[in-house]
Design a protein around this motif. Sequence first.
Motif, PDB file in Angstrom:
ATOM      1  N   ARG A   1       0.837  -1.191   0.000  1.00 17.18           N
ATOM      2  CA  ARG A   1       0.000   0.000   0.000  1.00 17.18           C
ATOM      3  C   ARG A   1       0.878   1.249   0.000  1.00 17.18           C
ATOM      4  O   ARG A   1       1.961   1.255   0.604  1.00 17.18           O
ATOM      5  CB  ARG A   1      -0.903   0.040   1.234  1.00 17.18           C
TER       6      ARG A   1
ATOM      7  N   ALA B   1      -2.696   0.500 -10.834  1.00 18.06           N
ATOM      8  CA  ALA B   1      -3.107   0.705  -9.444  1.00 18.06           C
ATOM      9  C   ALA B   1      -2.003   1.411  -8.668  1.00 18.06           C
ATOM     10  O   ALA B   1      -2.267   2.285  -7.835  1.00 18.06           O
ATOM     11  CB  ALA B   1      -3.433  -0.641  -8.801  1.00 18.06           C
TER      12      ALA B   1
ATOM     13  N   ASP C   1      -3.013   4.719  -6.810  1.00 16.56           N
ATOM     14  CA  ASP C   1      -2.915   4.716  -5.342  1.00 16.56           C
ATOM     15  C   ASP C   1      -1.939   5.755  -4.828  1.00 16.56           C
ATOM     16  O   ASP C   1      -2.234   6.496  -3.887  1.00 16.56           O
ATOM     17  CB  ASP C   1      -2.402   3.358  -4.840  1.00 16.56           C
ATOM     18  N   THR C   2      -0.754   5.773  -5.431  1.00 20.94           N
ATOM     19  CA  THR C   2       0.279   6.672  -4.919  1.00 20.94           C
ATOM     20  C   THR C   2      -0.123   8.137  -5.127  1.00 20.94           C
ATOM     21  O   THR C   2       0.030   8.965  -4.227  1.00 20.94           O
ATOM     22  CB  THR C   2       1.648   6.408  -5.600  1.00 20.94           C
TER      23      THR C   2
ATOM     24  N   PHE D   1      -2.979   8.999  -2.709  1.00 20.71           N
ATOM     25  CA  PHE D   1      -2.469   9.067  -1.332  1.00 20.71           C
ATOM     26  C   PHE D   1      -1.793  10.415  -1.090  1.00 20.71           C
ATOM     27  O   PHE D   1      -2.060  11.099  -0.095  1.00 20.71           O
ATOM     28  CB  PHE D   1      -1.490   7.922  -1.073  1.00 20.71           C
TER      29      PHE D   1
END
Lengths: 543, 543
Positions: free
Chosen positions: B95, B137, B141-142, B145
């Motif tokens: 994650r 992804a 995601d990064t 975030f």
Amino acid sequence: MTSAGDPASTVNPERFHVYDTTLRDGAQQEGLSLSVHDKLAIAGHLDELGVGFIEGGWPGAVPKDTEFFRRARTELDLSSATLAAFGSTRRAGVRAVDDEQVRALLDAETPVVTLVAKSHAGHVERALRTTLDENLAMIGDTVSFLVGEGRRVFVDAEHFFDGHRLNPEYAVGAVRAAAQAGAEVVVLCDTNGGMLPDDVRSVVEAVAAADGVRLGMHAHNDTGCAVANSLAAVDAGATHVQGTVNGTGERTGNADLITVIANLQLKRGRRVVPDEALPESTRIAHAVSEVTNIVPYSRQPYVGASAFAHKAGLHASAIKVDPDLYQHTDPALVGNDMRLLVSDMAGRASVELKSRELGYDVSGDRELVTRLTQRVKEREAAGYTFEAADASFELLLRAELDGSPVTFFDVESWRVITESRPGGDAVSEATVKLRAGGERAVVTGEGNGPVNALDHALRTAIGALYPEISKLELIDFRVRILDAAHGTDATTRVLVEMTDGVTSWETVGVGANVIEASWEALVDAVSYGLLRQGANGVEPVAS
Amino acid sequence: MTSAGDPASTVNPERFHVYDTTLRDGAQQEGLSLSVHDKLAIAGHLDELGVGFIEGGWPGAVPKDTEFFRRARTELDLSSATLAAFGSTRRAGVRAVDDEQVRALLDAETPVVTLVAKSHAGHVERALRTTLDENLAMIGDTVSFLVGEGRRVFVDAEHFFDGHRLNPEYAVGAVRAAAQAGAEVVVLCDTNGGMLPDDVRSVVEAVAAADGVRLGMHAHNDTGCAVANSLAAVDAGATHVQGTVNGTGERTGNADLITVIANLQLKRGRRVVPDEALPESTRIAHAVSEVTNIVPYSRQPYVGASAFAHKAGLHASAIKVDPDLYQHTDPALVGNDMRLLVSDMAGRASVELKSRELGYDVSGDRELVTRLTQRVKEREAAGYTFEAADASFELLLRAELDGSPVTFFDVESWRVITESRPGGDAVSEATVKLRAGGERAVVTGEGNGPVNALDHALRTAIGALYPEISKLELIDFRVRILDAAHGTDATTRVLVEMTDGVTSWETVGVGANVIEASWEALVDAVSYGLLRQGANGVEPVAS
């Protein structure tokens, strides 16, 4: 006379003209001064590159060039290129046949004559100080005169793009005047170098629509777009490109002909030089650099020393997987190599790969690689660079592998005295005290400089024990002040290149004292040389 | 944190992004090693240039960079630029919040984070060794975030053009994934540098049609088209350009940001940096060269020492008429100067113009000009170069004007001894014997090298008679072996730069012995310096 179109060539140099002006426009570069001998040597290299035309110079106007063309007749044997003499249209108000400069062009006895002609109305009026009509007559007369004398005539339309912006009808008129008089090519010149590619394309398209004569491009790099401008012109229909090897030339230089050729051949699939020529590019570019006495530009596209040199640890791991992932083309196609740089930015992967490149498989020894990587980073922090000193890196590697440094002799002390001599060159004298093979030697050598003297002293001191040293020769020596802002109170890095007649290697030395740094690099170079000779039975002997 | 958009600036750096990566991608150049101190100094210069964004490095991955961002918080006061931290998307299968490297990006506390993301399907599978979906992804995601943590996120789509050639849908998919997750800019990177301008334009147009996110360009110079590729992308709609000052970077380098800025501003009329910044370009380019310890490239567009240097006698006469006839732009616009080169290619016109440039009107004295031109040609044949040694030329001119050389002292002899010291740096000691002001002096000076020691000895010898010498400081010293093929048995040319704290000047020395050549250049430099001080009442005094 020289001939064109070697029947063995797979490329017809007449279909697409690769026209080199290294010897004429390239010679305008600041700091460049070519002798006739230099020019003949360069012409030989250009011929190997497979260019179609070599512009040798301006006979009559430049005495060295008159001499060049005279000697070329007997001393230059071109197999692929055709020689061209460069000059200008006749003077205003004088007949071509009576113009001395035009006669000198004929006397050069070249198959091709290239004339620079004004095509910019402003230049005609303010620089030439003649009328627009007379200028067109100057172009027409000179071209037809030379054609009548059996020459192929190319015309360089000077300041064409600026001229076309100011007065497009006149500029195109100049092109027509040249073509109608029998010029084979009209080269559109961006003499001041201010053009950008899109505008070059538009102008070339416009001229191509106005006249069917073969068009050429002559670009300079003042906007950093010389290569792109050349390609844009070709895209727009030009079939003649002018440039210089290594992009030498006035101000920011001419279009780098090697880059243009490689781009056309490798990216656009357009065969403009023989197949066997392109892989010779790197060798030829460096050979020409040597003759022109210009330090090769390491970042030069395709042929530069750094062109395929990879540093980032990130890339080094990927390259192990697949070189094509990180290279836009195969370096071998232009005769260059992929290089992996060892630096403090490099991780273990780079050190491993570099070691393998030098013939040592260290992948099984994690600790060794860790120690070696650490040594490299430490040294680099002190000012050493291993990127240009493979032999120094290898000595470091051997020291880690063997557990102790490679030493063929143990230096006690050295001293160099340089003294002025009245009315002559200063002389340097070096005294070296060392132990080797169980013996102590105190030797003095002379030389024309401190490093030269140290080199001679060292050879004398260990020459009996290691006769192989006579094969070793110092061939280059580069000094770099690391903290330039401090003038001579700075750290100096010295790179030394040595050869044994078969191959050559480079070592590095660093120190506050330049002579000390030089001595360090020299000792490493000699040690490495003797190590290489080890295959013939010479073992490192501790003192 | 650093702020952007100085209210006094006439340019909004958010409208068109000028994004500098000298400190990150530029640092990959072979031979370049920047300390944190260097980086902070360069960042200051970049801010003066008016760039919108400064990419400071890769915190976490490169310890020096983590340190840079930490110190930047208190030591860097940017008035125009915004600082960006560079890093990569999260690792596969982890994650974003748990990825150390991503956390390090946050810890750098910069307003902007730039993430390098894979957009080339081949790289995803063979280098990253993960699935195409996981990579998308990783990007999404990064980005989300970091956006969630309050950062502005830019995404560098690595190998984009090669990736678009192989699998255009995937490449565009990566762009979309970044945009949808909140990335402000997606930068299309020609990571391997193999693109030509037309293809760049087509691809950028295609991507712009597929997604409305702001697009950027990151070009390398492997085909010699980095600048042209950057301009082509801008023409196709990109409003963010990445590059480095002086084009430093891996292999053949990044796009030279100074050239790109100058082209956009002066040729395309597009204001991308504040008005007062562009005329500072030359100064800033050279300042960055000094910090990076890279010798400035004289042929660099716009800011290179040769960029507006005219050599051909042909041009020199025309320039007298109208500088615009031979220059594509006014050098003052980028803080550079027009220079006329004196060389053996130069005719009387160049020598006359050069003399005028230095403040001497010699046009009325034909004989003087003839003699001077002759002296220049003779010296140049012996290896001297006046192109980089104005002060030596001026001394030559003064000698012809006055009928005798300029001498402040009469050197009898000099000698330098350099000795190794056990466990420490070698020491150099120079003894100079000379006559000045009717007195004879025998003085010994010490230094960390032969030239340094000679400099100290000379100062001591004439310091009482000419106290002005204390103002003179040696700031640069360059050695060039003229016949490199002969190693240390060659002719050496030494160029010396000296300053009096107000201005600086260069002199040249040539000789078979490098110390002798250095001494010659040093004596000339001191003589010139004292001559300049003459305005304060110091007259040359023959011994």
